[in-house]
Design an enzyme around this catalytic site. Structure first.
Site, short mmCIF file in Angstrom:
data_model
loop_
_atom_site.label_atom_id
_atom_site.label_comp_id
_atom_site.label_asym_id
_atom_site.label_seq_id
_atom_site.Cartn_x
_atom_site.Cartn_y
_atom_site.Cartn_z
N LYS A 1 0.85 -1.21 0.00
CA LYS A 1 0.00 0.00 0.00
C LYS A 1 0.88 1.24 0.00
O LYS A 1 0.66 2.17 -0.79
CB LYS A 1 -0.93 0.00 1.22
N ASP B 1 -11.40 3.12 3.75
CA ASP B 1 -11.76 1.70 3.68
C ASP B 1 -13.28 1.52 3.61
O ASP B 1 -13.76 0.42 3.31
CB ASP B 1 -11.25 0.97 4.94
N GLN C 1 -5.06 -1.25 9.47
CA GLN C 1 -5.00 -2.60 8.90
C GLN C 1 -5.64 -3.62 9.86
O GLN C 1 -5.29 -3.67 11.04
CB GLN C 1 -3.54 -2.97 8.62
#
Ligand code: NAD
Length: 298
Positions: free
Chosen positions: A54, A121, A98
């Site tokens: 990422k 997200d 995460q």
């Protein structure tokens, strides 16, 4: 029939190319780079790999990457304090924490602490709600990537029968909402669904997000259907110490004989997730800076 292969790797590379152009234009207009912060708690090996790619792809797209790697013993309070700092940092447009997090941390509490306007997200309940009522928000990256592949392949999805296998908050539920938004007739199948093959065989679109290697068989698929395989499963290694093969939730060999088009694993849905994350971060940057993003192709 042999299905056409839906090449997510090439699609994602071209999406990242367009994002890089738009990120440069953003920097010229805003006088700063779009910024994405990624927080990793602990040392889960798969998460470390994701976070590394990422960060790398964020920088390659011409955006600023802020990586925060915290010890597995970090307290929930310290993590929440970091999220609060990132919420208030004008250089940070998007925040991603995460998953999975260590057991002593309440994941929902942490996700709920992220500003919905930086929640790239799309996991915050406000963004789940916006998706459900059809308002602009942030949509989880993997299902949005699947939708992009489907629209690229099929054009209008209106009126098509879609079966989503899996009802997770991260993939199955938002996928179903997106397909409903495209006027599909949507069925969500899950672990308690009776006679799954019978449900799947009426679908023009099958999205498998189960986490069970090669579960969906070719003889479940309606001839000509479009099959999107979200699953990423590593089979046990053939030899001790070796690396097992990666497979999806669909039995590719038998499904490819029946389907009209299918995503491979790897190289299908997988590469789309980070590309869409960058897309969401760029959208967040424009919204935060009060700038219009006049390219609705991303
Ligand atoms: P999850 O474990 O949260 O959800 C799995 C879902 O499958 C559940 O809703 C469950 O009801 C359903 N299910 C389980 N067994 C079933 C059965 N026998 N029949 C029908 N339904 C069944 O998983 P998830 O987070 O949604 O992920 C699903 C898969 O997608 C995993 O393989 C994961 O690794 C993969 N994934 C890939 C990406 C990507 O970037 N490509 C992103 C997220 C998840």
């Amino acid at each position: 029939m042999t299905a056409a292969v839906i090449d997510g790797k090439t699609f994602a590379a071209s999406l990242r190319g367009r994002i890089a152009e738009l990120a440069a234009a953003f920097e010229a207009k805003a006088g700063r780079k779009a910024g994405l912060a990624v927080v990793l708690v602990g040392e889960d090996p798969a998460s470390q790999v994701y976070v590394r790619s990422k960060g790398k792809q964020t920088v390659e797209a011409g955006m600023a990457s802020f990586e925060h790697k915290l010890d597995a013993s970090t307290s929930e309070a310290d993590l929440l304090a970091l999220v609060d700092r990132l919420n208030n940092d004008p250089a940070v447009d998007g925040i991603l924490v995460q998953l999975p997090m260590p057991g002593h941390i309440d994941e929902q509490k942490v996700i709920g602490a992220i500003s919905p306007d930086k929640d790239v997200d799309g996991f915050h309940v406000v963004n789940a709600g916006r998706l459900a009522v059809g308002q602009h928000g942030f949509v989880p990256c993997t299902p949005l990537g699947c939708l992009m592949l489907l629209k690229d392949r099929l054009g209008s999805l209106s009126g098509l029968e879609a079966v989503v296998i899996g009802r997770s908050n991260i993939v199955g539920k938002p996928m179903a909402q997106l397909l409903l938004g495209e006027s599909c007739t949507v069925t969500i199948a899950h672990s308690r669904t009776r006679d799954l093959p019978d449900v799947v065989c009426r679908a023009d679109i099958v999205v498998a997000a189960v986490g069970r290697p090669e579960m969906v068989k070719g003889n479940w698929i309606k001839p000509g259907a479009t099959v999107i395989d979200v699953g990423i499963n590593r089979l046990p290694p053939a030899v001790e110490g070796g690396k097992g093969r990666l497979v999806g939730d669909v039995d590719y060999a038998s499904a490819a004989e029946v389907a009209g088009a299918i995503t491979p694993v790897p190289g299908g849905v997988g590469p789309m997730t980070i590309a869409v994350l960058l897309r969401n971060a760029l959208v967040a940057a424009h919204r935060n800076a009060g700038l219009a993003l006049d390219d609705d192709t991303i």
